[in-house]
Design a protein around this motif. Sequence first.
Motif, PDB file in Angstrom:
ATOM      1  N   ARG A   1      20.322 -13.617 -26.584  1.00 29.13           N
ATOM      2  CA  ARG A   1      21.919 -12.598 -25.837  1.00 29.13           C
ATOM      3  C   ARG A   1      20.498 -12.023 -24.947  1.00 29.13           C
ATOM      4  NH1 ARG A   1      26.326 -11.733 -29.160  1.00 29.13           N
ATOM      5  NH2 ARG A   1      27.052  -9.670 -27.401  1.00 29.13           N
ATOM      6  N   ALA A   2      21.369 -11.953 -23.152  1.00 26.78           N
ATOM      7  CA  ALA A   2      20.610 -11.642 -23.216  1.00 26.78           C
ATOM      8  C   ALA A   2      21.296 -10.154 -22.470  1.00 26.78           C
ATOM      9  CB  ALA A   2      21.134 -12.343 -20.934  1.00 26.78           C
ATOM     10  N   ASP A   3      22.058  -9.797 -22.948  1.00 21.21           N
ATOM     11  CA  ASP A   3      23.156  -8.537 -23.197  1.00 21.21           C
ATOM     12  C   ASP A   3      22.436  -7.549 -24.043  1.00 21.21           C
ATOM     13  OD1 ASP A   3      24.203 -10.277 -25.076  1.00 21.21           O
ATOM     14  OD2 ASP A   3      25.687  -8.801 -25.699  1.00 21.21           O
ATOM     15  N   ARG A   4      21.649  -7.567 -25.082  1.00 19.19           N
ATOM     16  CA  ARG A   4      21.401  -7.381 -25.499  1.00 19.19           C
ATOM     17  C   ARG A   4      19.448  -7.512 -25.756  1.00 19.19           C
ATOM     18  NH1 ARG A   4      24.421  -8.929 -31.649  1.00 19.19           N
ATOM     19  NH2 ARG A   4      26.549  -7.983 -30.887  1.00 19.19           N
ATOM     20  N   ILE A   5      18.898  -7.849 -25.348  1.00 19.09           N
ATOM     21  CA  ILE A   5      17.015  -8.082 -26.004  1.00 19.09           C
ATOM     22  C   ILE A   5      17.255  -8.944 -24.292  1.00 19.09           C
ATOM     23  CG2 ILE A   5      17.322  -8.408 -28.090  1.00 19.09           C
ATOM     24  CD1 ILE A   5      16.350 -11.699 -27.601  1.00 19.09           C
ATOM     25  N   ASN A   6      15.818  -8.453 -24.421  1.00 19.05           N
ATOM     26  CA  ASN A   6      14.723  -9.059 -22.476  1.00 19.05           C
ATOM     27  C   ASN A   6      14.801 -11.369 -22.671  1.00 19.05           C
ATOM     28  OD1 ASN A   6      15.283  -6.260 -21.156  1.00 19.05           O
ATOM     29  ND2 ASN A   6      13.525  -6.212 -21.591  1.00 19.05           N
ATOM     30  N   LEU A   7      14.557 -11.445 -22.156  1.00 21.79           N
ATOM     31  CA  LEU A   7      13.876 -12.415 -22.376  1.00 21.79           C
ATOM     32  C   LEU A   7      12.347 -13.105 -23.068  1.00 21.79           C
ATOM     33  CD1 LEU A   7      13.856 -16.024 -21.599  1.00 21.79           C
ATOM     34  CD2 LEU A   7      12.768 -15.596 -19.586  1.00 21.79           C
ATOM     35  N   PRO A   8      12.986 -12.864 -24.287  1.00 22.31           N
ATOM     36  CA  PRO A   8      11.152 -13.342 -24.793  1.00 22.31           C
ATOM     37  C   PRO A   8      10.615 -14.102 -24.504  1.00 22.31           C
ATOM     38  CG  PRO A   8      12.564 -13.561 -26.259  1.00 22.31           C
ATOM     39  CD  PRO A   8      13.605 -13.591 -25.442  1.00 22.31           C
TER      40      PRO A   8
ATOM     41  N   ASP B   1      26.507  -8.790 -35.427  1.00 15.02           N
ATOM     42  CA  ASP B   1      25.773  -8.523 -35.385  1.00 15.02           C
ATOM     43  C   ASP B   1      24.437  -8.952 -34.961  1.00 15.02           C
ATOM     44  OD1 ASP B   1      24.948 -11.123 -36.124  1.00 15.02           O
ATOM     45  OD2 ASP B   1      25.663 -11.158 -38.539  1.00 15.02           O
ATOM     46  N   HIS B   2      23.436  -8.417 -35.586  1.00 13.68           N
ATOM     47  CA  HIS B   2      22.057  -8.991 -34.511  1.00 13.68           C
ATOM     48  C   HIS B   2      21.394 -10.311 -34.875  1.00 13.68           C
ATOM     49  CE1 HIS B   2      22.804  -5.654 -31.587  1.00 13.68           C
ATOM     50  NE2 HIS B   2      23.187  -4.807 -32.599  1.00 13.68           N
ATOM     51  N   VAL B   3      21.892 -10.943 -35.186  1.00 13.50           N
ATOM     52  CA  VAL B   3      21.527 -11.954 -36.142  1.00 13.50           C
ATOM     53  C   VAL B   3      21.141 -13.028 -35.539  1.00 13.50           C
ATOM     54  CG1 VAL B   3      21.387 -13.258 -38.406  1.00 13.50           C
ATOM     55  CG2 VAL B   3      21.960 -11.272 -38.825  1.00 13.50           C
ATOM     56  N   TYR B   4      21.720 -13.085 -34.886  1.00 12.14           N
ATOM     57  CA  TYR B   4      21.440 -14.022 -33.623  1.00 12.14           C
ATOM     58  C   TYR B   4      21.767 -13.449 -32.115  1.00 12.14           C
ATOM     59  CZ  TYR B   4      23.886 -18.152 -36.350  1.00 12.14           C
ATOM     60  OH  TYR B   4      23.119 -19.162 -37.761  1.00 12.14           O
TER      61      TYR B   4
ATOM     62  N   LEU C   1      12.747  -8.975 -36.179  1.00 11.65           N
ATOM     63  CA  LEU C   1      13.073  -9.101 -35.106  1.00 11.65           C
ATOM     64  C   LEU C   1      11.564  -9.064 -34.173  1.00 11.65           C
ATOM     65  CD1 LEU C   1      14.224  -9.232 -32.282  1.00 11.65           C
ATOM     66  CD2 LEU C   1      15.405  -7.385 -31.837  1.00 11.65           C
ATOM     67  N   PRO C   2      11.095  -7.408 -34.044  1.00 13.52           N
ATOM     68  CA  PRO C   2       9.848  -7.940 -33.287  1.00 13.52           C
ATOM     69  C   PRO C   2       8.635  -9.087 -34.198  1.00 13.52           C
ATOM     70  CG  PRO C   2      10.112  -5.398 -34.466  1.00 13.52           C
ATOM     71  CD  PRO C   2      11.302  -6.300 -35.093  1.00 13.52           C
ATOM     72  N   ASN C   3       9.081  -9.115 -35.687  1.00 14.10           N
ATOM     73  CA  ASN C   3       8.051 -10.181 -35.773  1.00 14.10           C
ATOM     74  C   ASN C   3       8.383 -11.716 -35.388  1.00 14.10           C
ATOM     75  OD1 ASN C   3       6.651  -8.737 -37.594  1.00 14.10           O
ATOM     76  ND2 ASN C   3       7.871  -9.137 -39.139  1.00 14.10           N
ATOM     77  N   LEU C   4      10.061 -11.530 -35.170  1.00  8.81           N
ATOM     78  CA  LEU C   4      10.239 -13.516 -34.384  1.00  8.81           C
ATOM     79  C   LEU C   4       9.917 -13.449 -33.374  1.00  8.81           C
ATOM     80  CD1 LEU C   4      12.117 -15.505 -34.670  1.00  8.81           C
ATOM     81  CD2 LEU C   4      14.520 -14.225 -34.522  1.00  8.81           C
ATOM     82  N   ILE C   5      10.224 -12.019 -32.393  1.00 11.24           N
ATOM     83  CA  ILE C   5       9.431 -12.148 -30.633  1.00 11.24           C
ATOM     84  C   ILE C   5       8.079 -12.322 -30.608  1.00 11.24           C
ATOM     85  CG2 ILE C   5       8.768 -10.540 -29.140  1.00 11.24           C
ATOM     86  CD1 ILE C   5      11.344 -11.691 -29.575  1.00 11.24           C
ATOM     87  N   ALA C   6       7.359 -12.139 -31.816  1.00 13.35           N
ATOM     88  CA  ALA C   6       5.947 -12.149 -31.497  1.00 13.35           C
ATOM     89  C   ALA C   6       5.280 -14.207 -32.063  1.00 13.35           C
ATOM     90  CB  ALA C   6       4.971 -11.624 -32.714  1.00 13.35           C
ATOM     91  N   VAL C   7       6.724 -15.015 -33.182  1.00 17.46           N
ATOM     92  CA  VAL C   7       6.332 -15.878 -33.305  1.00 17.46           C
ATOM     93  C   VAL C   7       6.662 -16.624 -31.876  1.00 17.46           C
ATOM     94  CG1 VAL C   7       7.111 -17.750 -35.080  1.00 17.46           C
ATOM     95  CG2 VAL C   7       6.378 -15.665 -36.177  1.00 17.46           C
ATOM     96  N   ILE C   8       7.821 -16.276 -31.303  1.00 18.93           N
ATOM     97  CA  ILE C   8       8.075 -17.225 -30.852  1.00 18.93           C
ATOM     98  C   ILE C   8       6.483 -17.343 -29.494  1.00 18.93           C
ATOM     99  CG2 ILE C   8       9.868 -16.860 -28.133  1.00 18.93           C
ATOM    100  CD1 ILE C   8      11.569 -16.060 -30.454  1.00 18.93           C
ATOM    101  N   GLN C   9       6.762 -16.290 -29.060  1.00 12.78           N
ATOM    102  CA  GLN C   9       5.120 -15.818 -27.927  1.00 12.78           C
ATOM    103  C   GLN C   9       4.082 -17.075 -28.109  1.00 12.78           C
ATOM    104  OE1 GLN C   9       4.893 -11.653 -27.860  1.00 12.78           O
ATOM    105  NE2 GLN C   9       6.574 -11.546 -25.995  1.00 12.78           N
ATOM    106  N   SER C  10       4.221 -17.396 -29.707  1.00  9.96           N
ATOM    107  CA  SER C  10       3.102 -18.339 -30.087  1.00  9.96           C
ATOM    108  C   SER C  10       3.308 -19.745 -29.738  1.00  9.96           C
ATOM    109  CB  SER C  10       2.390 -17.738 -31.437  1.00  9.96           C
ATOM    110  OG  SER C  10       3.129 -18.196 -32.116  1.00  9.96           O
TER     111      SER C  10
END
Length: 174
Positions: free
Chosen positions: A57-64, A107-110, A151-160
Amino acid sequence: MNLIVTPSAQNQSRGTLLCDDVSYDCAVGRAGVSTHKTEGDGATPVGIFPLREMFYRADRINLPTCSLMRKIIARHDGWCDASGDSNYNKFIRLPSAMSAENLWRDDHVYDVIVVIGYNDDPVITGKGSAIFMHVATPDFAPTAGCIALALPNLIAVIQSLSPDSTITIRTQAG
């Protein structure tokens, strides 16, 4: 990169996801994990699966930062979960005459979704659909079959992740 999800022995809808030797708490399906996943059973499928792409969701978070294919979630994006539809277990545009998961949620789940390549090559009617890695609720409520992380953990996983990354979802036994 191979992610490994192991369910908890104490709570069938919780587990850990291992990524780069770091363990993260996660939620799994309300019915735990299953080697016999079917549509609507609330289970997370057991197996080794590719990670296909990331939606956000570009309206909610920056591109991981991510080397997977990335798509911005729009208001009319969905995922078909109607077993009898020719688009079963595929990305679609809403509205749909058949049942579909709405990817644009209040909600923020997706806010971030990684599509797990379950039942997509080939698609088998009734075997299950819309299996994602996504954001957990604050209380890590069970999912309908997905893997959910803070969310912070999901972003960390995505970055790897890389295009050849996989996720292994284990039974409790191993």
